[in-house]
Design a protein around this motif. Structure first.
Motif, PDB file in Angstrom:
ATOM      1  N   ASN A 197      -5.537   3.573  -1.793  1.00 36.68           N
ATOM      2  CA  ASN A 197      -4.487   3.122  -0.877  1.00 36.68           C
ATOM      3  C   ASN A 197      -3.223   2.669  -1.609  1.00 36.68           C
ATOM      4  O   ASN A 197      -2.326   2.104  -0.988  1.00 36.68           O
ATOM      5  N   VAL A 246       0.856  -1.172   0.000  1.00 38.61           N
ATOM      6  CA  VAL A 246       0.000   0.000   0.000  1.00 38.61           C
ATOM      7  C   VAL A 246       0.902   1.235   0.000  1.00 38.61           C
ATOM      8  O   VAL A 246       2.109   1.138   0.191  1.00 38.61           O
ATOM      9  N   ASN A 292      -6.019   1.907  -6.626  1.00 42.54           N
ATOM     10  CA  ASN A 292      -6.871   2.219  -5.479  1.00 42.54           C
ATOM     11  C   ASN A 292      -6.306   3.434  -4.750  1.00 42.54           C
ATOM     12  O   ASN A 292      -5.093   3.687  -4.801  1.00 42.54           O
ATOM     13  N   LYS A 309      -9.308 -10.808  -0.521  1.00 41.15           N
ATOM     14  CA  LYS A 309      -8.400 -10.094  -1.431  1.00 41.15           C
ATOM     15  C   LYS A 309      -8.142  -8.702  -0.870  1.00 41.15           C
ATOM     16  O   LYS A 309      -9.082  -7.954  -0.627  1.00 41.15           O
TER      17      LYS A 309
HETATM   18  C1  LIG Z   1      -6.850  -1.205  -0.574  1.00 42.76           C
HETATM   19  O1  LIG Z   1      -8.037  -0.629  -1.033  1.00 42.76           O
HETATM   20  C2  LIG Z   1      -8.937  -1.541  -1.658  1.00 42.76           C
HETATM   21  C3  LIG Z   1     -10.115  -0.726  -2.171  1.00 42.76           C
HETATM   22  O2  LIG Z   1     -10.709  -0.045  -1.144  1.00 42.76           O
HETATM   23  C4  LIG Z   1      -9.338  -2.608  -0.675  1.00 42.76           C
HETATM   24  O3  LIG Z   1     -10.179  -3.533  -1.330  1.00 42.76           O
HETATM   25  C5  LIG Z   1      -8.103  -3.327  -0.166  1.00 42.76           C
HETATM   26  O4  LIG Z   1      -8.456  -4.267   0.799  1.00 42.76           O
HETATM   27  C6  LIG Z   1      -7.124  -2.329   0.427  1.00 42.76           C
HETATM   28  N1  LIG Z   1      -5.889  -3.024   0.746  1.00 42.76           N
HETATM   29  C7  LIG Z   1      -5.274  -2.905   1.920  1.00 42.76           C
HETATM   30  C8  LIG Z   1      -4.036  -3.705   2.081  1.00 42.76           C
HETATM   31  O5  LIG Z   1      -5.677  -2.171   2.798  1.00 42.76           O
END
Ligand SMILES: *[C@@H]1O[C@H](CO)[C@@H](O)[C@H](O)[C@H]1NC(C)=O
Ligand SMILES: *[C@@H]1O[C@H](CO)[C@@H](O)[C@H](O)[C@H]1NC(C)=O
Ligand SMILES: *[C@@H]1O[C@H](CO)[C@@H](O)[C@H](O)[C@H]1NC(C)=O
Ligand SMILES: *[C@@H]1O[C@H](CO)[C@@H](O)[C@H](O)[C@H]1NC(C)=O
Ligand SMILES: *[C@@H]1O[C@H](CO)[C@@H](O)[C@H](O)[C@H]1NC(C)=O
Ligand SMILES: *[C@@H]1O[C@H](CO)[C@@H](O)[C@H](O)[C@H]1NC(C)=O
Ligand SMILES: *[C@@H]1O[C@H](CO)[C@@H](O)[C@H](O)[C@H]1NC(C)=O
Ligand SMILES: *[C@@H]1O[C@H](CO)[C@@H](O)[C@H](O)[C@H]1NC(C)=O
Ligand SMILES: *[C@@H]1O[C@H](CO)[C@@H](O)[C@H](O)[C@H]1NC(C)=O
Ligand SMILES: *[C@@H]1O[C@H](CO)[C@@H](O)[C@H](O)[C@H]1NC(C)=O
Ligand SMILES: *[C@@H]1O[C@H](CO)[C@@H](O)[C@H](O)[C@H]1NC(C)=O
Ligand SMILES: *[C@@H]1O[C@H](CO)[C@@H](O)[C@H](O)[C@H]1NC(C)=O
Length: 529
Positions: free
Chosen positions: A94, A24, A92, A474
C-alpha cells in the motif's frame, strides 16, 4: 547498465521534488503522472527524518491503495538526480514505508538487492561502493549482508583483482560461496574496433569466493572466451567508453549471473545481447541470442540489451528484454520474457511476454521475478515503474515511484521478510505538548511485527515506574499517540505485536528533553526470532 556516479545525488534545479505528508499509494493521480507534483514526490513524517518516495498506482489494483492480493514487501533502491532520499527501501504494497537503509549510514553509494539466504537465515543484501570506480555504468565495492536485527553479518568482495565487486549481481550459494561480477580494465589493441591501438577495454569477470576463507575458487574472464567482435556496443558512444585509460571500452557489460546446482554459470552480457552457459572449467557450453547463437531463436523469443536472466528448472529461462540501449531501440516496448529452450533441437521459443504500462522502452536495468503462483513482478529499470503480471503475462497493476526516467531502480523484488531491529524504537514529543496535553510520535525503522504502540508515562519521583496512557494501532511508518490527562514528566513508547506481546521499549524522553534508557525490569515478552 547501472547508473553509478557522484552526480546522481545532485538535485535538478528545474524540477524540484514535492514533499507530501506520509501517505499510502495514490491511485491514478493525474498530478503525479503529469509531473505537477515534481519528478520525485516523496513522503515526510512529523518527526522521523526519512523521506521515501511516494508511490502512485498508474494502473491501480481493484482495491487500490491496499493491493491486498500481494503478500510480502517490495525491495528496491530509487536512485537518480532529484530523489530526495536515494537508496534502499522496503515498502508495503500500500506504499507505506517499512524500512529505510539510510539508517545503516554506509560510507559510499549503496543499493539494496533484496533478501538472500545466508547460513540458513534470511538477510538483506546491499552493495556499497568503495569509490574505486566512478563510472556511469558499473562500480567497485563490497557486498554487505545484515540479519533480521539489521546487524552486519557479512562484508565480502572479490579476491586478488584490481577492483572490488561490481554492483550488478550477488549470489550466495548453498556451498557458502559468494558469486560476484567485477569490471577490470585491461590494455588492448582496439584499432580494428575504431578505438586506439594502445587502448583499454573492460574484462567482464565472474568470481566465486569461498566465504569462509575469502579466497577465489573460480574466476572467469570474458576476454578469454568472448571476442569483442561478438558484441554490439560501439566504442565511444554514450556510456560505452572511448577506449582510453580514463574511459575503457565496456565491450561486454556483464549484468547477471546465476550459479546452478550442477556447477554451471548462466552469464548475461548486455553489450553482446547474449546469455552464456559456462561449465565449471570456464568453457562456454552454449550461447543464447546475439551474433553467434547456439540456438535458433523462434518468433518473438529474441532479446537485446537484456537484464536479469534466470533459469527455472530444465528448459525455462526468464529475462528482461530491454530491447533498447541509450543509443538504439530495436523494439517498440521492453518485454519481460519467459522462454522455453530445448537443448536437443537447439531451439528457443516464447512462452509468454510481459509488457509495461504505457508500452515504454527501458534503455537500461530491470528484472523479471517469477512468483510461485505463476504470476510475476517486473521492475522496469530505467522507467520508474514495477508491475505484476498474471500467468499469461497480462498486466494486473502497475506502480510508479517517480515521474521521470531520470529516476530508476536497478531491480525491484517482492519478498517476505521479518525484521526486529537491535536498535530500540524511536520516539519524539511534539513541540506543542504541554502539561497534560501530549502528542508523541513513535517509529521503529525496519520492524515488521509491530501492530500497535503503547504510550507510557512516569513521574519525576519514580521515573522508571510506568503507567499505560494509551494504545494506538500502527498503520503507517510513524504513529501519532495523543494523550490528555494528568501530567507526567517522562514518556516512553512500547512496540507490541499482534499477539499483544512486547517487542521492545523506546528510551524515556522528558518534556524537558532529557532521555534515559528503559528500566531493567522492562523485558521483551515476544519470543526471539
Ligand atoms: C498498509 O499496509 C500494511 C501492511 O499490510 C498495514 O499494516 C497498514 O495498516 C496499511 N496502512 C494503511 C494506512 O492502510
Ligand atoms: C501514459 O501515457 C499517456 C499518453 O502518452 C500520458 O498522458 C500519461 O500521462 C501516461 N501515464 C503515466 C502514468 O505515465
Ligand atoms: C544478528 O547479528 C548480530 C551480530 O552478529 C547478533 O548479535 C544478533 O544476535 C543477530 N540477530 C539474530 C536474530 O540472529
Ligand atoms: C566492509 O569492509 C571494508 C573493508 O574492510 C570496509 O572499508 C567497509 O567499511 C566495510 N563495510 C561495512 C558496512 O562494514
Ligand atoms: C593474484 O593474481 C596474480 C596476478 O594475476 C597472480 O599471479 C597470483 O597468483 C594471484 N594470487 C592468488 C592468491 O590467487
Ligand atoms: C575519453 O573519455 C574520457 C572520459 O570521458 C575523456 O576525459 C577523454 O577526453 C576522452 N578521450 C578521447 C580521446 O575522446
Ligand atoms: C556445491 O559444491 C558441489 C561439490 O563441489 C558441486 O557439485 C555443486 O555444483 C556446488 N553447487 C553450487 C550451487 O555451487
Ligand atoms: C560461435 O560459437 C561457437 C560455439 O557454438 C564457437 O565455437 C565459435 O568460436 C563462435 N564463433 C565466434 C566468431 O565467436
Ligand atoms: C521541535 O522544534 C525544534 C526546534 O524548532 C525542531 O527542530 C523539531 O523538529 C521540532 N520537533 C517536532 C517533533 O516537531
Ligand atoms: C488540553 O487541550 C485542550 C484542547 O486543546 C484544552 O482545552 C485544555 O485546556 C488543555 N489542557 C491542558 C492541561 O493544557
Ligand atoms: C520496575 O522497576 C522500577 C524501578 O527500578 C520500579 O519503580 C517499578 O515499579 C518496577 N516495575 C514493575 C512492574 O515491577
Ligand atoms: C537510549 O538510552 C541509552 C542509555 O541511556 C543510550 O545509550 C542510547 O544512546 C539511547 N538511545 C537513543 C536512541 O537515544
Amino acid at each position: 547498465m547501472f547508473i553509478v556516479s557522484v552526480s546522481i545525488f545532485a538535485l535538478l534545479s528545474f524540477s524540484l521534488p514535492r514533499p507530501v505528508t506520509s501517505s499510502v499509494a495514490y491511485c491514478s493521480n493525474q498530478d503525479y503522472e503529469s509531473g505537477a507534483l515534481g519528478i520525485s514526490p516523496y513522503q515526510t513524517y512529523n518527526a522521523a527524518l526519512y523521506s521515501p518516495v511516494q508511490i502512485n498506482y498508474a494502473l491501480p489494483p481493484d482495491d487500490c491503495p491496499s493491493n491486498n492480493q500481494v503478500s510480502g514487501y517490495f525491495f528496491f533502491s530509487p536512485l537518480g538526480a532529484g530523489v530526495e532520499m536515494p537508496g534502499g527501501v522496503i515498502m508495503n504494497p500500500n506504499g507505506t514505508l517499512v524500512y529505510s537503509a539510510e539508517a545503516l549510514n554506509f560510507k559510499g553509494e549503496s543499493l539494496l538487492r533484496g533478501t538472500v539466504s545466508y547460513q540458513g537465515e534470511d538477510c538483506l543484501a546491499f552493495w556499497v561502493s568503495d569509490g574505486l570506480i566512478v563510472s556511469e555504468g558499473y562500480g567497485s565495492g563490497y557486498n554487505v549482508l545484515v540479519n533480521s536485527s539489521y546487524d552486519v553479518v557479512l562484508n565480502i568482495t572479490t579476491s586478488n583483482l584490481t577492483v572490488g565487486a561490481d554492483v550488478h549481481e550477488l549470489l550466495i550459494t548453498s556451498n557458502n560461496t559468494a558469486v560476484m561480477p567485477a569490471y577490470v580494465a585491461e590494455t588492448g589493441d582496439l584499432s580494428s574496433f575504431g578505438g586506439p591501438q594502445d587502448g583499454y577495454l573492460v574484462n567482464g569477470i565472474v568470481q566465486e569466493v569461498d566465504i569462509a576463507t575469502g579466497e577465489a575458487i573460480f574466476t572467469w574472464k570474458s576476454l578469454d572466451h568472448v571476442d569483442p567482435s561478438e558484441c554490439y556496443a560501439p566504442i565511444g558512444i554514450l556510456y560505452t567508453g572511448n577506449g582510453t585509460v580514463d574511459d575503457p571500452w565496456d565491450y561486454f557489460h556483464l549484468n547477471s549471473i546465476q550459479k546452478n546446482d550442477d556447477g554451471t554459470y548462466l552469464i548475461s552480457s548486455r553489450h553482446c545481447s547474449t546469455l552464456y552457459l559456462v561449465d565449471p572449467a570456464g568453457d562456454i557450453i552454449w550461447r543464447m541470442g546475439g551474433k553467434n547463437s547456439s540456438f535458433t531463436m523462434n518468433e518473438g523469443s529474441g532479446f537485446s540489451w537484456q537484464h536479469h536472466a534466470r533459469m527455472h528448472g530444465s528448459g525455462v529461462i526468464s529475462v528482461l528484454d530491454d530491447g533498447a540501449s541509450q543509443w538504439e531501440a530495436d523494439i517498440p516496448y521492453s518485454r519481460g520474457l519467459l522462454l522455453h529452450y530445448d537443448e536437443t533441437s537447439m531451439m528457443v521459443s516464447l512462452s509468454s511476454e510481459r509488457a509495461p504500462f504505457n508500452r515504454t522502452t527501458s534503455t537500461s536495468q530491470g528484472d523479471v521475478q517469477m512468483l510461485s503462483n505463476g504470476n510475476s513482478i517486473v521492475g522496469w529499470g530505467e522507467m520508474p515503474y514495477y508491475s505484476e503480471h498474471d500467468a499469461d503475462g497480462d498486466i494486473v497493476w502497475s506502480a510508479q515511484f517517480a515521474a521521470s526516467n531520470e529516476i530508476t531502480a536497478y531491480r525491484v523484488f517482492l519478498q517476505s521478510w521479518v525484521g526486529r531491529p537491535s536498535i530500540p524504537p524511536s520516539m519524539s514529543i511534539a513541540n506543542s505538548s504541554s502539561g497534560g496535553n501530549v502528542t508523541v510520535y513513535a517509529w521503529w525503522n525496519g520492524a515488521t511485527e509491530v501492530t500497535s504502540w503503547q504510550l507510557f508515562g512516569s513521574t519525576l519521583e519514580s521515573p522508571l515506574k510506568t503507567t499505560t496512557l494509551t494504545t494506538v494501532s500502527k498503520t503507517d511508518f510513524e504513529t501519532v499517540l495523543t494523550y490528555t490527562g494528568s501530567e507526567y514528566a517522562y514518556y516512553q513508547v512500547v512496540a507490541m505485536n499482534g499477539n499483544g506481546q512486547t517487542l521492545d521499549f523506546s528510551n524515556f524522553t522528558g518534556l524537558d528533553g532529557t532521555t534515559f534508557g528503559k528500566a531493567d525490569n522492562q523485558t521483551v515478552s515476544a519470543p526471539a526470532l
